[in-house]
Design an enzyme around this catalytic site. Structure first.
Site, PDB file in Angstrom:
ATOM      1  N   GLU B  36      21.033  -8.369  33.789  1.00 13.13           N
ATOM      2  CA  GLU B  36      22.217  -8.937  34.253  1.00 13.13           C
ATOM      3  C   GLU B  36      22.936  -9.066  35.505  1.00 13.13           C
ATOM      4  OE1 GLU B  36      25.266  -7.018  31.620  1.00 13.13           O
ATOM      5  OE2 GLU B  36      24.066  -7.477  29.487  1.00 13.13           O
ATOM      6  N   GLU B  67      23.131  -5.460  26.013  1.00 11.12           N
ATOM      7  CA  GLU B  67      22.202  -3.973  26.210  1.00 11.12           C
ATOM      8  C   GLU B  67      21.030  -3.214  25.905  1.00 11.12           C
ATOM      9  OE1 GLU B  67      25.605  -4.496  26.747  1.00 11.12           O
ATOM     10  OE2 GLU B  67      25.823  -4.506  28.624  1.00 11.12           O
ATOM     11  N   HIS B 136      34.017   1.567  34.649  1.00  6.53           N
ATOM     12  CA  HIS B 136      33.342   1.395  35.972  1.00  6.53           C
ATOM     13  C   HIS B 136      32.548   2.090  36.677  1.00  6.53           C
ATOM     14  CE1 HIS B 136      34.058  -3.237  34.159  1.00  6.53           C
ATOM     15  NE2 HIS B 136      32.886  -3.337  35.132  1.00  6.53           N
TER      16      HIS B 136
END
Lengths: 375, 331
Positions: B36, B67, B136
């Site tokens: 991406e 994904e 993250h």
């Protein structure tokens, strides 16, 4: 290629009784064995080719029955029968060229037959002597995939590879109505669409995902879903081998010539269990089964051959005899399939040496060898 | 050889990956990058910066935001003869692809009795310390190291990043490649004509005699700082960068422990069921009579990665490592 959507509006179509031929169902051969015309698809084969399709279906049904029998006798741990889906598998299987590549589920024994894969190869996984075992590149037939829908992404990726190589071939991805609920199938549609990948998604809607009926999977007919992804979808009578052949051939040719993916929904019925582990009498009534028996793919092809005098009694007898021979051969080779040596579990995990694998192979090997009569 | 590989230069870890990917793309037309935002944007960390411009959008492919689709199509591309290198944008986003990685990528070769290979590299920026939002900053490496069929490596510095990514791409086995995202901007001197260190080998990055610190990825730098601080206090710490998590290369660790008698493992992931547990068990088994103290583990508590305002307290730092060293010496 035109996708017929006439009369297939949501609620009505979703409730529509199974298998009725109509404007949203491509049919070329009626359950009575009569040819019918369709505006978009047609078939014109030689008598020999028609006989060939019949022969394929009979042999495939016999191979499948042998699988079930072997399971019942304890020779297989499990079997996933295809009874009732012979037309969908043989029609789509015979539509492929040698250069095309098929990505099956664990029920595509008929497609394997059409791709010239030795039926005994299919038994290894169900017997528990391997988890696949054949070389996917030998017959352009990928290994059976048990995780539902995973293979549709593999098929799409493979098609992207073919596209990059400029190969004049296409990929066909098999999946079931249950798999249509999976994220991977929807992701495969997205990737195929945006890449214009040469892949045909062939869904065998056999009405049941183990015990879950279509109504628990979707509210809009499956083939209509393709429109939302930007490629055509078509519903074909999955018990009509001629329609399955014609539609799949057209879809593969469309993909091969750069026109992108297509969804084919073969509307069919699993007449037996999902696998030999479940009991369909717990979740579906016998009326439904009787209704579908009347649409049997083999009986209608036989009626067609008889009506047109394309085959005589001797032919049908020969095919039955051949089926018995094939079955006996499979049985013999299945029961003589040896168990793998325990140490072999360490083989083929990695392409290159892996120290932990080597260390554990040595340790377990020495331990197993310490027993008398060890393999 | 292109200009990018002809002279010694100062590069960041991110740039090392970029140059390594560039060389792999140049050397083998079957190498493809997928992910991406890796095209025009060059990736959110710019690791693929400029590659789509130079190699085209059929070799550096911007994918849909999915994904499982990225990894699943990479399986098909690998089966058709390509060598896909996929980027998972952040550690916490790998889970939608987890199924494809562990049930398909890892097992395809064994399933086919060795008839097919899965030369796929799955790049994952991992770890915390950049003040990011949830999902993250995670350290999921143990999930992958536990799965047979996968190889798992973690780069800790720019030079390794440059070589290791090329070695991973050249491997016929699938490699999960962890990049320490908070070290992307660390710099070092790269000599592209040097002979690379082997991919699946741990490495002593600082020699010492009193205790051994074992780390990988972002914690290697932390351990080197801890060793420098300990030296001022008169303690000589050896630091080992594991580099490879599967296969684990523990011979240098055994040798070090036989010398120092004390071992502390350090990683950002939870101590519970983390890589350090495997190292501790193996070292206990192999070096029992050399140990002066139990193997101690420094890592995260068994909690989800916290909001970033408290991540400095959550992540192991120099003080936490030195505290463990003190405890090891207290036995």
């Amino acid at each position: 290629m035109v996708t017929s959507r006439k009369g297939a509006g949501g609620k009505t179509a979703a409730k529509k009784k199974a298998g009725a031929a109509g404007p949203d169902l491509v049919q070329l051969l009626t359950p009575e064995g009569d040819l019918v015309e369709h505006p978009d698809y047609s078939i014109d084969l030689t008598p020999e080719e028609y006989r060939g399709l019949y022969r394929d279906m009979v042999l495939v049904r016999r191979i499948d029955a042998e699988g079930t029998a072997l399971q019942r006798q304890g020779q297989l741990g499990l079997w996933a029968p295809l009874l009732g889906q012979e037309a969908a598998q043989v029609g789509s299987g015979r539509a492929q060229t040698a250069e095309d590549f098929a990505f099956p589920t664990y029920r595509e024994h008929g497609v394997a037959w059409c791709r010239d894969v030795d039926p005994v190869n299919l038994l290894g996984m169900f017997r528990g002597v391997n988890n696949g075992g054949w070389d996917p590149n030998e017959k352009n037939f990928a290994l059976y995939t048990i995780v539902i829908g995973s293979q549709t992404l593999h098929a799409t990726g493979y098609a992207m590879g073919m596209q990059r190589d400029g190969r004049e071939a296409a990929v066909i991805a098999y999946f079931g109505d249950g798999a249509s609920s999976q994220g991977d199938v929807n992701e495969a549609f997205v990737f195929a669409s945006v890449n214009n990948a040469p892949v045909v998604f062939f869904c065998q809607n056999n009405q049941w995902a183990i015990s879950e009926p279509n109504e628990r999977q979707f509210r809009v007919p499956l083939y209509q879903r393709a429109a939302g992804f930007g490629f055509p979808g078509v519903r074909v009578d999955g018990n009509d081998v001629l329609a399955c052949l014609a539609v799949t051939k057209a879809a593969l040719e469309r993909a091969r010539t750069g026109n992108g993916p297509m969804l084919v929904e073969a509307f069919t019925y699993r007449m037996g269990a999902h696998t030999t582990s479940d009991d369909p009498t717990r979740y579906r009534d016998s009326d439904e089964l009787e209704e579908w028996k009347a649409k049997d793919p083999i009986l209608r092809m036989r009626a067609f051959l008889e009506k047109n005098k394309y085959a005589d009694e001797a032919f049908f007898k020969d095919v039955d005899t051949e089926a018995d021979t094939v079955a006996a051969d499979i049985r013999e080779r299945c029961v003589s399939m040896p168990d793998p040596k325990p140490i072999s579990i360490f083989d083929h995990v990695y392409a290159e040496p892996h120290p932990l694998m080597d260390e554990e192979r040595a340790e377990y090997g020495a331990y197993w060898e310490s027993f008398e009569g060890a393999h | 050889m292109s200009d990018s590989t002809s002279k010694t230069q100062q590069i960041s870890l991110g740039k090392g990956l970029n140059l390594g990917l560039r060389r792999a793309l140049e050397d083998d037309p079957k190498v493809l990058l997928m992910g991406e935002d890796i095209g025009k944007l060059g990736g959110v960390f710019r690791v693929t910066d400029g590659l789509q411009k130079d190699f085209g959008d059929s070799r550096v492919i911007d994918t849909p935001l999915a994904e499982s689709g990225i990894v699943g199509t990479a399986v098909g591309l690998a089966l058709s003869g390509y060598r896909p290198v996929v980027e998972i944008q952040f550690d916490g986003f790998v889970y939608p692809a987890f199924d494809q990685i562990v049930t398909q990528v890892a097992k395809m070769r064994a399933r086919a009795l060795g008839k097919v290979s899965m030369p796929i590299v799955i790049r994952i920026p991992f770890g915390g310390g950049i003040g990011a939002v949830e999902h993250h900053s995670e350290s999921p490496e143990a999930y992958f190291a536990m799965t047979a069929g996968l190889r798992v490596v973690a780069a800790s510095n720019p030079v390794d990043a440059y070589w290791m990514i090329q070695q991973a791409i050249a491997s016929d086995d699938p490699v999960v490649f962890f990049e320490p995202k908070r070290r992307y901007w660390d710099k070092a001197e790269l000599d592209p004509t040097a002979t690379p260190y082997p991919l699946y080998a741990s490495r002593v990055v600082r020699e010492g005699t009193d205790a051994t610190l074992v780390a990988y990825g972002p914690m290697v730098k932390t351990c080197l700082e801890a060793a420098a601080a300990a030296a001022e206090e008169g303690r000589s710490l050896e630091v080992i960068d594991l580099r490879t998590l599967s296969p684990l290369d523990l011979e240098p660790v055994y040798a070090s422990v036989r010398k120092t008698g004390r071992l502390i493992t350090v990683h950002e992931a939870s101590v519970f069921m983390g890589m350090g547990a495997e190292v501790a068990a193996k070292v206990t088994e192999k070096c029992f009579y050399s140990l002066e103290a139990p193997v101690l583990r420094v890592g995260a508590p068994h909690t989800p990665y916290p909001p970033s305002r408290v991540e400095e307290e959550f992540l192991p730092d120099l003080d936490r490592v030195l505290d463990a060293v003190d405890r090891a010496f207290a036995y």
